[in-house]
Design an enzyme around this catalytic site. Structure first.
Site, PDB file in Angstrom:
ATOM      1  N   GLU A 103      42.850  39.618  49.803  1.00 22.48           N
ATOM      2  CA  GLU A 103      41.659  39.744  50.654  1.00 22.48           C
ATOM      3  C   GLU A 103      41.993  39.184  52.038  1.00 22.48           C
ATOM      4  O   GLU A 103      42.488  38.061  52.132  1.00 22.48           O
ATOM      5  CB  GLU A 103      40.481  38.961  50.059  1.00 22.48           C
ATOM      6  N   SER A 134      39.768  30.177  48.270  1.00 29.52           N
ATOM      7  CA  SER A 134      39.043  31.201  47.532  1.00 29.52           C
ATOM      8  C   SER A 134      37.541  31.026  47.702  1.00 29.52           C
ATOM      9  O   SER A 134      36.778  31.873  47.298  1.00 29.52           O
ATOM     10  CB  SER A 134      39.400  31.149  46.056  1.00 29.52           C
ATOM     11  N   HIS A 145      43.757  35.704  51.304  1.00 29.31           N
ATOM     12  CA  HIS A 145      43.485  35.185  49.967  1.00 29.31           C
ATOM     13  C   HIS A 145      44.271  35.941  48.909  1.00 29.31           C
ATOM     14  O   HIS A 145      43.984  37.105  48.618  1.00 29.31           O
ATOM     15  CB  HIS A 145      41.976  35.260  49.701  1.00 29.31           C
ATOM     16  N   ASN A 192      35.752  37.382  43.845  1.00 29.35           N
ATOM     17  CA  ASN A 192      35.148  36.272  43.107  1.00 29.35           C
ATOM     18  C   ASN A 192      33.626  36.375  43.112  1.00 29.35           C
ATOM     19  O   ASN A 192      32.960  36.025  42.143  1.00 29.35           O
ATOM     20  CB  ASN A 192      35.581  34.931  43.703  1.00 29.35           C
TER      21      ASN A 192
END
Lengths: 412, 693
Positions: B447, B414, B435, B485
């Site tokens: 992702e 991540s 991800h 994120n």
């Protein structure tokens, strides 16, 4: 001589006493785990397999032709056929030799063979009288008829028949396996002492071989709790086994005059074994280096009441066919169905060097999941030949119902 | 060209087959409705019965034409709604048996047609899905669905389906009474004919019973709905009224209520944005990587790491039919992973997502490995081990040596750089980031991150893989935090700082729940884990030192073992079933903290930070288009979907307003609020992120 069968690799689940860690897994699940582990550790393409052949004595009723169920669940393509074989305690050998016969008759080149047994999950059966009355109850249409059908049941109808016990009893001689061992103990004058010594030897060698045996064992993962649980080892061998402990046990099959106890006979066990075998030329074409070659085999029949002597005739027959007897091989495995039975075989053969016999322990310590044992003996002998630098091994077993089985293996 | 073919079957039964030309789907636009109306003219002339069926392989009728809903205004839309209602009412009024023979997607307007029929027979195929998902698009079933479903299965059942916007497989639909029978595909027509000839007309549910259940069920549903949605989804109270109040009215009045409600709702921005989200989902399902050839199929995958994410990924893949090798360093780790997989499957069976056999088949497809094994035959390896670069590099260089040449090497990291990982192997072109979000079985977004050397073919295979396992991909360029994120972090950091300066955790979170986030930022921090949050914040602060920092309060709480949910305590105390604010957390505040801004002010700050960061992602080409950023935030972080995403939201405020507000906050609190370059430019040129905003 037609194309020989080679054993490329093999793996087995831990062997655990019935009712212990593997008791919750039916035979098809144990077999699936072994085949999956075999495919994973070899990276072999399951699409190249021509047939799956598995030995199993007490097939789960929900997994008829357990070899087929194992094959499909382990991810082999639908097009790979499968068959389950049963020669009682030699079913594991039968799987290997059947593959050899397929090879010789040009019915395939690459096989996954093995054996599986869940002796924990052998069912309890309703007596036949109960089965009839249940059927009558199911046929009853209305309430009065149902009540009448219900009232026909008696307490005796609910006394379960223990299929495991029944399975371990030979219907022709009327003796269970332990009783045949008692016959041999009497006839060959094999004392309790000698049997216990042999049993202790089995445990000591198995404990000693723990690290070596770990190489052929794949983990079995059990769910539960947060972290689950990995079963990594056989739980049969006892590090604390001693003559005193063995002496304390009471004879099981002949309470008054017997010498065969739970300590000096094979354990009732769950486990599975899977081997990748193929024609020697196919292995070469695929660039695989096999563990060894199947150089010969023999099945013989003998008196069911003395089934324990089976290996004698089988080993002699094998010797005649291949020129190699116990004196001409580096390792010998005689399945330890009962200490008394192995000792009787040794006495009959007369030429088995003790230091080459069951060097890493046997079924007394490791257990005897009946359908799988032959495959384990094959794998164990080949691995030990590889480790010890030996060239030839004889693996053999007595067979309930009065047969003997023996295979000659050559390290490559 | 005809969309509906009419055929006469034995004994004067009429078969009407929907087969929209040049389309994989059947939908109801105005033309199709008119055509249906015409076909009904013929039918009324002496047919013994009518069966409606579709010729499409996996779709019965997929609902109303969404394009019409978006583009028609006022009167035209009213006419479109009336048309559908009238045609379906005509079917309902036919004095002959009518049967809907359903195979494939039968949703929205498609199911409303079925509701107007006397009988509904369906196949139990995987493709068959039956329901009324209109509320998910910000509207409600307005072609008789809100009227006829409660009269078929009762008010509580209808509320559950309509408010939940649910679509169900055939067996579940049968259990609820939404269909009458299940037949195998080859025998669907025969079964429908049988029902047509022999079906006994069902007694309508009595109005009296419905009144009572409406009186009891509706207020309960209303309370539950209001608690969940905080008044942010206008479609839901309208749908509730349409069902509950409509059940007590005449059919005509109920239909009128549906009509008026849908016309109001269709004009709302919520509706427009929710339809936009639906279209973004369709877009993601069809996403292709430019410059790539035809991607190879992934059939056999390996997951390295049997931890929480690794085992969850392995379970998801195995449930979708892939064989998965799950590897970890020793039997203990593998055992824990297998146990997690077993629990996930058990939970799926419990929630009726699959049956026992499917669960066992899925488990059979997982091959555990506690030692190194050959990687022959593997199409894809997903590394999901510990978040430490040197360990990952070791794993990757070993994979590079041992994996077949065509195997794609992916990482679920991540935070670590895909480019840097790629540089550690001889073939960086096959290294890519895939991800997943936590929990894997609930979060649809994945992702797909391209490192500098990742080839288009590798990315294309990764995208195709993600689509193939039922997840939705967003293509992201490798940069710290990737997309989701990256945008979430400053928002979560600000939430922590607001707390540190004196705000109550519950208030901070309530501010964002009011905005429409599914979970408040401090609760989210607890869920993710204070340690993970600090890790990610540290990585991002290193990557973007000018506007990202690690809030001190996190470190303080971590030092005392407050990890959030995983340790039971964080900003909240996580008990069995109950989660309450942690009174003890107060002592980790900054010294002298006593600032308590009101909810609106806090909300403004946190939302602006997300908008600003999302804009940066466009500025820096982290994603190709604003739609990608919005899609990622909605599907990966639950950003209020009815607002269309942070950049769509920015458009509704206007770049000038956003920039001005950011400058204000910057003046008050520091440069982390300074508007990014792109926003400055857009405010000067009056540009929008979307052409159609």
């Amino acid at each position: 001589m037609s194309e020989p069968l080679v054993i490329v690799d093999g793996v087995r689940t831990p062997f655990c006493k019935a009712g212990s860690q593997l008791a919750g897994l039916p035979a098809d699940e144990l077999g699936r785990i072994a085949v999956d582990a075999l495919l994973t550790r070899t990276g072999f393409d399951p699409g190249l397999v021509d047939e799956v052949i598995f030995g199993c004595v007490c097939q789960p009723v929900e997994a008829a032709n357990v070899a087929r169920v194992i094959a499909l669940r382990a991810g082999l393509p639908h097009g790979v056929p499968a068959v389950t074989v049963h020669r009682n305690c030699a079913s594991g050998f039968e799987a290997v030799t059947t593959a050899a016969e397929r090879l010789q008759s040009r019915h395939g080149q690459v096989f996954i063979v093995g054996g599986t047994e869940s002796m924990s999950q052998v069912p309890l059966l309703y007596p036949e009288t109960a089965a009839r009355k249940f059927a009558a109850l199911a046929r009853a249409r209305d309430l009065p008829a149902k009540l009448a059908a219900l009232s026909a049941f008696r307490p005796a109808d609910f006394k379960p028949r223990i299929a495991l016990k029944l399975g371990l009893t030979d219907p022709v001689s009327g003796l269970n396996m332990g009783e045949t061992a008692e016959v041999l103990a009497r006839e060959f004058k094999i004392s309790r002492q000698r049997q216990d010594e042999f049993a202790l030897r089995s445990h000591e060698r198995a404990i000693d071989a723990r690290a070596r045996l770990a190489e052929e064992i794949c983990p079995v993962y059990l769910p539960g709790g947060k972290a689950g649980h990995a079963v990594l080892e056989d739980n049969g061998p006892r590090a604390d086994e001693s003559m005193e402990m063995l002496a304390r046990l009471k004879p099981v099959f002949d309470r008054r005059n017997g010498s065969v106890t739970a300590g000096n006979c094979s354990q009732i066990t769950d486990g599975a074994v899977a081997l990748l075998v193929m024609g020697e030329s196919r292995a070469a074409a695929l660039g695989l280096k096999p563990l060894g070659r199947l150089a010969g085999w023999a099945y013989t029949g003998c008196d069911p009441a003395r089934m324990g002597l089976g290996p004698v005739s089988a080993i002699r027959k094998l010797e005649q066919a291949t020129g190699r007897g116990p004196g001409e091989v580096d390792l010998i495995e005689i399945n330890e169905a009962f200490a008394a039975q192995v000792l009787a075989v040794l006495q009959s053969l007369g030429d088995v060097p003790q230091e080459r016999l069951n060097v890493n322990g046997g079924a007394i310590a490791l257990g005897h999941p009946v359908g799988a044992t032959g495959a384990r003996l094959t794998l164990a002998a080949l691995k030990e030949l590889r480790r010890g630098g030996g060239k030839w091994a004889i693996v053999s077993a007595c067979v309930g119902g009065g047969q003997g089985s023996a295979l000659l293996l050559e390290q490559l | 060209m005809e969309s509906i073919h009419s055929e006469v079957l034995e004994n004067d039964a009429r078969l009407l087959t929907f087969d929209r030309p040049e389309s994989a789907a059947n939908i109801f636009d105005a033309a199709t409705l008119l055509e249906l109306n015409e076909k009904l003219d013929e039918v009324e002339q002496g047919a013994a019965g009518v069966i409606f069926i579709s010729a499409k392989p996996a779709i019965f009728i997929a609902g109303a034409d969404l394009h019409a809903l978006e583009t028609l205004g006022g009167d035209e839309l009213r006419k479109f709604i009336e048309l559908g209602q009238d045609v379906f009412s005509r079917i309902a009024a036919l004095r002959l048996p009518t049967v809907a023979a359903i195979h494939g997607a039968c949703v929205g307007g498609g199911y409303e047609l079925c509701l107007a029929c006397q009988w509904r027979i369906a196949t139990a195929d995987r493709a068959t899905k039956i329901g009324l998902p209109e509320t998910q698009l910000g509207i409600l079933p307005a072609w008789g669905g809100s009227t006829r479903l409660p009269r078929l299965i009762g008010v509580p059942g209808a509320l559950d389906i309509i408010l939940g916007g649910k679509t169900l497989p055939a067996k579940a639909a049968l259990r609820r009474g939404m269909i009458d029978d299940i037949a195998p595909r080859e025998l669907l027509l025969e079964a429908s004919l049988k029902w047509m000839r022999e079906g006994k007309p069902r007694r309508r549910r009595l109005q009296a019973i419905d009144r009572v259940t409406a009186a009891v069920a509706a207020p309960l549903a209303r309370r539950r709905m209001e608690a969940k949605t905080r008044g942010l989804y206008p479609a839901l109270p309208k749908a509730l009224d349409a069902v509950a109040l409509g059940a007590m009215e005449s059919v005509a009045d109920s239909l009128r209520r549906e009509r008026e409600s849908v016309l109001e709702l269709a004009a709302t921005p919520e509706c427009r944005n929710l339809i936009g989200v639906f279209q973004l989902q369709e877009r993601a399902k069809k996403l292709r990587v430019p410059g790539a050839g035809k991607p190879a199929a992934i059939r056999h995958a390996a997951v390295i790491g049997a931890g929480v994410m690794g085992s969850a990924i392995a379970q998801w893949l195995s449930a979708r039919g892939l064989r998965v090798l799950m590897r970890d360093i020793d039997a203990k780790q593998v055992a824990a992973g297998m146990s997690r997989i077993t629990a996930l499957y058990a939970s799926a069976v419990k929630n009726r997502i699959m049956d026992r056999k499917e669960s066992r088949d899925g488990m059979d497809r997982v091959s555990p490995a506690a030692t190194e094994t050959p990687l022959t035959g593997l199409d894809l390896v997903i590394e999901a081990a510990v978040e430490k670069m040197d360990l990952k590099k070791k794993i990757f260089s070993r994979l590079d040596e041992t994996a077949p040449a065509a195997t794609i090497l992916a990482t679920n990291t991540s935070a670590l750089s895909i480019t840097e990982l790629g540089a550690a192997v001889g073939r960086p072109d096959r290294v890519v980031g895939i991800h997943f979000f936590n929990p894997v079985h609930r979060m649809p977004l994945v992702e797909v991150i391209m490192g500098e050397q990742t080839s288009a073919d590798t990315a294309a295979a990764a995208v195709r893989f993600v689509q193939g396992i039922g997840k939705m991909p967003v293509l992201v360029r490798d940069s710290p935090g990737f997309l989701v994120n990256r945008i979430l972090l400053p928002y979560m950091v600000e939430a922590a700082e607001l707390f540190a300066r004196g705000a109550e955790a519950a208030e901070v979170d309530a501010a964002m729940l009011d905005f429409g986030m599914p979970m408040g930022p401090l609760r989210l921090t607890d869920e993710v884990g204070m340690d993970v949050a600090e890790d990610v914040a540290t990585t991002l602060a290193a990557g973007f030192p000018y506007h990202m920092h690690v809030p001190a309060v996190l470190g303080r709480m971590l030092d005392d073992g407050l990890l959030g949910k995983k340790s039971g305590r964080g900003f909240y105390i996580h008990g069995k079933g109950k989660t309450v604010p942690n009174p003890d957390a107060a002592r980790y505040r900054d010294p002298g903290a006593q600032v308590r801004p009101d909810r609106a002010a806090m909300q403004r700050r946190m939302v602006l930070l997300m908008v600003n960061e999302a804009a940066r992602c466009i500025e820096e080409d982290v994603v190709a288009e604003p739609a990608d950023a919005d899609f990622g935030m909605i599907m990966g972080a639950g950003f209020a979907p009815f607002r269309g995403g942070p950049l769509r939201y920015a458009d509704t405020l206007g770049a000038a307003a956003v920039t001005a507000a950011l400058r204000e906050e910057a003046a008050r609190s520091g440069s982390q609020f300074a508007p990014c370059q792109l926003l400055e430019e857009m405010s000067q040129t009056n540009r929008k992120f979307y052409a159609n905003s």
